[in-house]
Design a protein around this motif. Structure first.
Motif, mmCIF file in Angstrom:
data_model
loop_
_atom_site.group_PDB
_atom_site.id
_atom_site.type_symbol
_atom_site.label_atom_id
_atom_site.label_comp_id
_atom_site.label_asym_id
_atom_site.label_seq_id
_atom_site.Cartn_x
_atom_site.Cartn_y
_atom_site.Cartn_z
ATOM 1 N N ILE A 120 -45.628 28.193 14.208
ATOM 2 C CA ILE A 120 -44.835 28.597 12.570
ATOM 3 C C ILE A 120 -43.041 29.184 12.736
ATOM 4 O O ILE A 120 -42.522 28.163 13.023
ATOM 5 N N LEU A 121 -42.884 30.145 14.204
ATOM 6 C CA LEU A 121 -41.723 30.221 14.481
ATOM 7 C C LEU A 121 -40.802 29.088 15.204
ATOM 8 O O LEU A 121 -39.891 28.982 14.667
ATOM 9 N N GLY A 122 -41.638 28.233 15.830
ATOM 10 C CA GLY A 122 -40.518 27.010 16.236
ATOM 11 C C GLY A 122 -40.575 26.222 15.985
ATOM 12 O O GLY A 122 -39.195 25.980 15.410
ATOM 13 N N VAL A 123 -41.182 26.624 14.230
ATOM 14 C CA VAL A 123 -40.763 25.592 13.386
ATOM 15 C C VAL A 123 -39.894 26.112 12.491
ATOM 16 O O VAL A 123 -38.682 25.297 12.400
ATOM 17 N N HIS A 124 -39.213 26.384 12.196
ATOM 18 C CA HIS A 124 -38.760 27.409 11.268
ATOM 19 C C HIS A 124 -37.355 28.697 12.051
ATOM 20 O O HIS A 124 -36.714 28.554 11.188
ATOM 21 N N LEU A 125 -37.272 28.986 13.451
ATOM 22 C CA LEU A 125 -36.860 29.592 13.647
ATOM 23 C C LEU A 125 -35.623 29.515 15.127
ATOM 24 O O LEU A 125 -34.844 29.592 15.378
ATOM 25 N N LEU A 126 -36.666 27.890 15.792
ATOM 26 C CA LEU A 126 -36.461 27.385 16.799
ATOM 27 C C LEU A 126 -36.108 25.813 16.489
ATOM 28 O O LEU A 126 -36.280 25.148 18.121
#
Length: 168
Positions: A77-83
């Protein structure tokens, strides 16, 4: 007071050699190829090499069995939205200890090595890798915080040939 721990000298020396030619300083930390990989912690797996990637191309998350557990989902989720991740690969592998042994067999091995009862520690054994990778891919695709635009695929990595087989 000396806080150094003995036993890591070889690795610290290797790190100094690595740092002499280190070229990723100032890197922004995003996945430049938009890729995230969830795979096993097995040392036979080179996640970047098997996909023709280099440092900075992908976010890599590793755990026993290459499962999309709660922490792996958080990373995705962090990868998709922030990275800048827009493709996710879930990649377990052949001859995996958690997929080729029962929980009882693994506990027996641990008990023999540690001399204590390890039955209290859950080991997340996988009984059917193909079914499990399909389940994990579905879990990612169906998650409300993973947009439909993100491509999610499930694969099985063969540790003897280096080849990936697409499962879903």
């Amino acid at each position: 007071m000396n806080n150094e721990i003995i036993g890591f000298d070889d690795l610290l020396e290797a790190n100094r050699d690595f740092a002499r030619t280190f070229s990723l300083g100032g890197f922004d930390g995003v996945a430049h190829r938009g890729i995230a990989v969830v795979t096993c912690m097995d040392s036979r797996i080179d996640p970047l090499g098997m996909l023709g990637l280099k440092p900075g191309d992908a976010k890599i998350f590793r755990n026993p069995g290459g499962r999309v557990d709660e922490v792996a989902m958080e990373a995705l989720i962090l990868g998709v939205h922030l990275l800048e991740v827009d493709r996710i690969l879930v990649i377990p592998h052949t001859r995996c200890a958690v997929a080729s042994s029962t929980e009882e067999e693994l506990h027996a091995q641990l008990d023999a090595r540690t001399g204590v009862d390890t039955s209290w520690q859950h080991l997340h054994v996988i009984t059917d890798q193909r079914r499990t990778v399909r389940y994990d891919v579905h879990k990612v695709r169906a998650h409300p915080l993973v947009p439909e635009s993100v491509l999610v695929g499930g694969f099985l990595y063969d540790v003897d040939t280096g080849l990936l087989e697409q499962i879903c």
